[in-house]
Design a protein around this motif. Sequence first.
Motif, PDB file in Angstrom:
ATOM      1  N   GLY A 152       7.761  -1.781   4.691  1.00  0.00           N
ATOM      2  CA  GLY A 152       6.986  -2.622   4.209  1.00  0.00           C
ATOM      3  C   GLY A 152       5.511  -2.363   4.382  1.00  0.00           C
ATOM      4  O   GLY A 152       4.714  -3.228   4.173  1.00  0.00           O
ATOM      5  N   VAL A 153       5.217  -1.246   4.621  1.00  0.00           N
ATOM      6  CA  VAL A 153       4.000  -0.837   5.198  1.00  0.00           C
ATOM      7  C   VAL A 153       3.225   0.589   4.325  1.00  0.00           C
ATOM      8  O   VAL A 153       3.960   1.531   4.440  1.00  0.00           O
ATOM      9  CB  VAL A 153       3.656  -0.528   6.720  1.00  0.00           C
ATOM     10  CG1 VAL A 153       2.162  -0.246   7.025  1.00  0.00           C
ATOM     11  CG2 VAL A 153       4.001  -2.063   7.388  1.00  0.00           C
ATOM     12  N   TYR A 154       2.186   0.613   3.683  1.00  0.00           N
ATOM     13  CA  TYR A 154       1.733   1.539   3.315  1.00  0.00           C
ATOM     14  C   TYR A 154       0.904   2.289   4.197  1.00  0.00           C
ATOM     15  O   TYR A 154      -0.167   1.635   4.421  1.00  0.00           O
ATOM     16  CB  TYR A 154       1.037   1.558   1.798  1.00  0.00           C
ATOM     17  CG  TYR A 154       0.643   2.934   1.079  1.00  0.00           C
ATOM     18  CD1 TYR A 154       1.285   3.846   1.022  1.00  0.00           C
ATOM     19  CD2 TYR A 154      -0.916   3.211   1.310  1.00  0.00           C
ATOM     20  CE1 TYR A 154       0.803   4.945   0.368  1.00  0.00           C
ATOM     21  CE2 TYR A 154      -1.288   4.370   0.791  1.00  0.00           C
ATOM     22  CZ  TYR A 154      -0.437   5.282   0.301  1.00  0.00           C
ATOM     23  OH  TYR A 154      -1.170   6.375  -0.300  1.00  0.00           O
ATOM     24  N   PRO A 155       1.027   3.551   4.913  1.00  0.00           N
ATOM     25  CA  PRO A 155       0.022   3.797   6.026  1.00  0.00           C
ATOM     26  C   PRO A 155      -0.985   4.707   5.776  1.00  0.00           C
ATOM     27  O   PRO A 155      -1.772   5.008   6.731  1.00  0.00           O
ATOM     28  CB  PRO A 155       1.267   4.585   6.864  1.00  0.00           C
ATOM     29  CG  PRO A 155       2.109   5.171   5.819  1.00  0.00           C
ATOM     30  CD  PRO A 155       2.171   4.061   4.746  1.00  0.00           C
ATOM     31  N   MET A 156      -1.007   5.231   4.542  1.00  0.00           N
ATOM     32  CA  MET A 156      -2.200   6.174   4.420  1.00  0.00           C
ATOM     33  C   MET A 156      -3.603   5.590   4.204  1.00  0.00           C
ATOM     34  O   MET A 156      -3.631   4.630   3.235  1.00  0.00           O
ATOM     35  CB  MET A 156      -1.845   7.009   3.206  1.00  0.00           C
ATOM     36  CG  MET A 156      -0.433   7.869   3.015  1.00  0.00           C
ATOM     37  SD  MET A 156      -0.377   9.043   4.579  1.00  0.00           S
ATOM     38  CE  MET A 156      -1.308  10.466   4.031  1.00  0.00           C
ATOM     39  N   ILE A 220       2.422  -4.010   2.536  1.00  0.00           N
ATOM     40  CA  ILE A 220       0.958  -4.110   2.780  1.00  0.00           C
ATOM     41  C   ILE A 220       0.524  -3.226   3.199  1.00  0.00           C
ATOM     42  O   ILE A 220       0.977  -2.035   3.523  1.00  0.00           O
ATOM     43  CB  ILE A 220       1.094  -5.299   4.051  1.00  0.00           C
ATOM     44  CG1 ILE A 220       1.716  -4.656   5.201  1.00  0.00           C
ATOM     45  CG2 ILE A 220       1.678  -6.690   3.708  1.00  0.00           C
ATOM     46  CD1 ILE A 220       1.301  -5.401   6.580  1.00  0.00           C
ATOM     47  N   TYR A 221      -0.878  -3.112   2.683  1.00  0.00           N
ATOM     48  CA  TYR A 221      -1.656  -1.773   3.212  1.00  0.00           C
ATOM     49  C   TYR A 221      -2.014  -2.031   4.857  1.00  0.00           C
ATOM     50  O   TYR A 221      -2.534  -2.894   5.402  1.00  0.00           O
ATOM     51  CB  TYR A 221      -2.957  -1.845   2.343  1.00  0.00           C
ATOM     52  CG  TYR A 221      -3.949  -0.800   2.814  1.00  0.00           C
ATOM     53  CD1 TYR A 221      -3.499   0.804   2.930  1.00  0.00           C
ATOM     54  CD2 TYR A 221      -5.248  -1.015   2.983  1.00  0.00           C
ATOM     55  CE1 TYR A 221      -4.413   1.580   3.173  1.00  0.00           C
ATOM     56  CE2 TYR A 221      -6.195  -0.076   3.298  1.00  0.00           C
ATOM     57  CZ  TYR A 221      -5.798   1.298   3.066  1.00  0.00           C
ATOM     58  OH  TYR A 221      -6.839   2.085   3.495  1.00  0.00           O
ATOM     59  N   ALA A 222      -1.767  -0.931   5.501  1.00  0.00           N
ATOM     60  CA  ALA A 222      -2.081  -0.892   6.797  1.00  0.00           C
ATOM     61  C   ALA A 222      -3.445  -0.916   7.255  1.00  0.00           C
ATOM     62  O   ALA A 222      -3.760  -0.945   8.282  1.00  0.00           O
ATOM     63  CB  ALA A 222      -1.269   0.411   7.664  1.00  0.00           C
ATOM     64  N   GLY A 223      -4.393  -0.535   6.425  1.00  0.00           N
ATOM     65  CA  GLY A 223      -5.565  -0.585   6.837  1.00  0.00           C
ATOM     66  C   GLY A 223      -6.423   0.877   6.905  1.00  0.00           C
ATOM     67  O   GLY A 223      -5.762   1.924   6.790  1.00  0.00           O
ATOM     68  N   ASP A 224      -7.509   0.844   7.386  1.00  0.00           N
ATOM     69  CA  ASP A 224      -8.450   2.135   7.216  1.00  0.00           C
ATOM     70  C   ASP A 224      -8.793   2.665   8.420  1.00  0.00           C
ATOM     71  O   ASP A 224      -9.701   3.342   8.760  1.00  0.00           O
ATOM     72  CB  ASP A 224      -9.917   1.541   6.691  1.00  0.00           C
ATOM     73  CG  ASP A 224      -9.812   1.206   5.264  1.00  0.00           C
ATOM     74  OD1 ASP A 224      -8.911   1.203   4.721  1.00  0.00           O
ATOM     75  OD2 ASP A 224     -11.059   0.457   4.839  1.00  0.00           O
TER      76      ASP A 224
END
Length: 289
Positions: A152-156, A220-224
Amino acid sequence: MSILVTGATGTLGSLITHGLASAGADVTALVRTRGKVAFPDGVTEVVGDLTDVPSIRAALASARTLFLLNAVTPDEVTQALIALNLAREAGIERIVYLSVIHADRFTNVPHFTGKHTVERMIESLGIPATILRPAYFMQNEFMVQKTIQDHGVYPMPIGAAGVAMIDARDIAEIAVAELLRRDRAPSALDTVTLDLVGPQAVTGASVAKVWSTALGREVIYAGDDVAAFEAQMAAFGPSWMAYDMRLMMAGIQTFGMQATEGTVARLEAILGHPMRTYEDFVGELTTKG
């Protein structure tokens, strides 16, 4: 005389090879190992390597038109410059070169600056060419699909500046159209540069929402954090490539990847149909999954 396709067994090259064959073109596919993939009728395999001058010289001898794709490798620039010099030596005046969008802006990213160097060679030598400058491929998501679906994480770390991701199938169709246009012209055509972008700009947060909708549960978006991204990449590949990708992601966060107004309409006119959206692409992936 044929259209020589380099990178013919890869994701984009294979699509282009099949598209040209479907259009009735005489196609030669440059491969490192014969029989690796099944090509359609009308495609002739030729064994060669872009660092092996005799093999490329022989492959170009029967070609009128060249599609030049160089993989991201430490000697990418050397490969490209050798191929272009040999094409010029063979009298080829019909070339389509695969570069990258904002090649002149992401100056600290090795494979971006490498492709910009090749673009400058094309310009300085007056080589008749179409320079294709694609943004981030939607098909890159294949690498992270399992992470998205399992965790459940978008890692890019693509940030919030906006990336107009493009489907490789649209890139291939445009490349085929340009190759055929040049190959069938009675004489060399003027050099043109095409930014290749998808119809919408996405961000890390908006991509996570697309996946959430498609999967019916929160993603969720994993962040930058590009340092963490580099470490993850280095666990699966060479450290130089992981660092190159880190620098690219930092550039994407700073500059984004978007084209000027009117670009999508121009591309859709070449395609003859609407460009594929990110939602469509994710819908296909999750349906298959």
